[in-house]
Design an enzyme around this catalytic site. Sequence first.
Site, PDB file in Angstrom:
ATOM      1  N   HIS A  57      -7.459  -5.534  -0.026  1.00 21.42           N
ATOM      2  CA  HIS A  57      -6.251  -4.764   0.301  1.00 21.42           C
ATOM      3  C   HIS A  57      -5.421  -5.407   1.412  1.00 21.42           C
ATOM      4  CE1 HIS A  57      -4.124  -1.023  -0.389  1.00 21.42           C
ATOM      5  NE2 HIS A  57      -4.022  -0.813   0.906  1.00 21.42           N
ATOM      6  N   SER A  73       0.822  -1.202   0.000  1.00 19.92           N
ATOM      7  CA  SER A  73       0.000   0.000   0.000  1.00 19.92           C
ATOM      8  C   SER A  73       0.864   1.264   0.000  1.00 19.92           C
ATOM      9  CB  SER A  73      -0.933  -0.046   1.208  1.00 19.92           C
ATOM     10  OG  SER A  73      -1.898   0.943   1.124  1.00 19.92           O
TER      11      SER A  73
END
Length: 426
Positions: free
Chosen positions: A399, A197
Amino acid sequence: MSTFHIAVFVALIGTFLGTKIQCAPLIEELNPAPLTDFYKLFNNPDAHLALAKAPTTIDFIEEHGYPAERHYVTTEDGYIISLFRIPYSHNLKNQDVKRPIVFLQHGLFASSDIWPSLGPNDGLPFLLSDAGYDVWLGNTRGNRFSRNHTSLSTKHPNFWRFSWHEIGYFDIAAAIDYTLSTENGLGQDGIHYVGHSQGTTVMLVLMSSRPEYNRKIKTSHLLAPVAFMDNMDDFMVNTLSPYLGYNNVYSTLFCSQEFLPHNDFVLALFYNVCQPDSVVSSFCSGTEDTQKEEGRTNATAESLFSGVSPAGVSTDQIVHYMQEHQSTHFRQFDFGTKKNLKLYGSEVPPDYPTELITSKMHLWYSDNDEMSAVEDVLRLAATLPNKEMHHMEDKLWDHMDFINNWKVRQYINDPIIAFINEYETK
Ligand SMILES: *[C@@H]1O[C@H](CO)[C@@H](O)[C@H](O)[C@H]1NC(C)=O
Ligand SMILES: *[C@@H]1O[C@H](CO)[C@@H](O)[C@H](O)[C@H]1NC(C)=O
């Protein structure tokens, strides 16, 4: 990035409790006085207990018998950040042979704790160590392990004037140079990099703004890459970025301060807000529902990690992401026309020249990633001269699955190690 939702939510609650969101530092509001009141308000004697003595990354590593070290690195602009290291594997007893370096960088709101929290059977740092590597775990400026500066106090707003631009440009650069300057690092050509990320954003920032660093990179593995953001579909970001994504009164009030410092006050807030009997507990569980219901993640690892989260960021990191979401560009921080002209020589900030990233980038992405949409990843990939794409077959992969899915070893960690091994043996 469910921590993100909770974080924003807690900030909103915080507003009601007197921690006003304003550009002036929040120091007064976070001092012990309101903290005591807060505990009284919630009347929860367990809160203090649950907060006793947070473990560090050293504890998470040593717990499993691996050697652990903490190193302090000073960046060119004076921040003192912590790197943790598993220097060798006690299983291999390989301390006297040259070990190639692998550097791991966490995402927004996280710290180096996130990597070892999965334990030695699945956790990437342990697997890398047992594969013979010198493993380093980075920490961004301002997080729970990187709160020091050669001249600025964390209580001074100037300490918090940074976004992920500075993290990439200064912190990651300093960390790479530091690992290569150690006894084991001397004579090595470069490092392998793994980021999740924001840990991917900062890598793209560094490699495009200081392209000379590309020759220090052997391979890079970007898990859930975040650069262009206009197609992301996250409720909280969609709601807030129209306000915070521009240079205006909202973003000015929100800017350059510590967001969710890692302290007892905020942890107690989390703890209480997410109690099963709390009126808002559905919010906490709601954000994790897809993962938990399907039993997709190691809940033990998650709770270990949430005990030391959120690890602390500057609000400018959030504002910078909101700007990307609104502008559809992957570019430097927008300070408003006047300051942009002075700083960049143009009214709008310059784009990151990702076409200058010549080192090998492996992009690991998925269909169900609420922070990193497939279209945005492909748009980034089209600009990269030297890449390899890894699309997750699991349609539900999201994610955080890149970090703590049950199958993360099979689908992510072992394949990454295979690519790194391949590089080292060729
Ligand atoms: C889940 O995480 C815990 C905590 O790190 C670890 O001890 C355990 O081995 C993990 N479970 C599996 C099946 O990997
Ligand atoms: C911060 O860094 C300085 C060195 O510049 C050191 O003397 C000091 O002990 C550090 N403070 C903390 C709290 O780690």
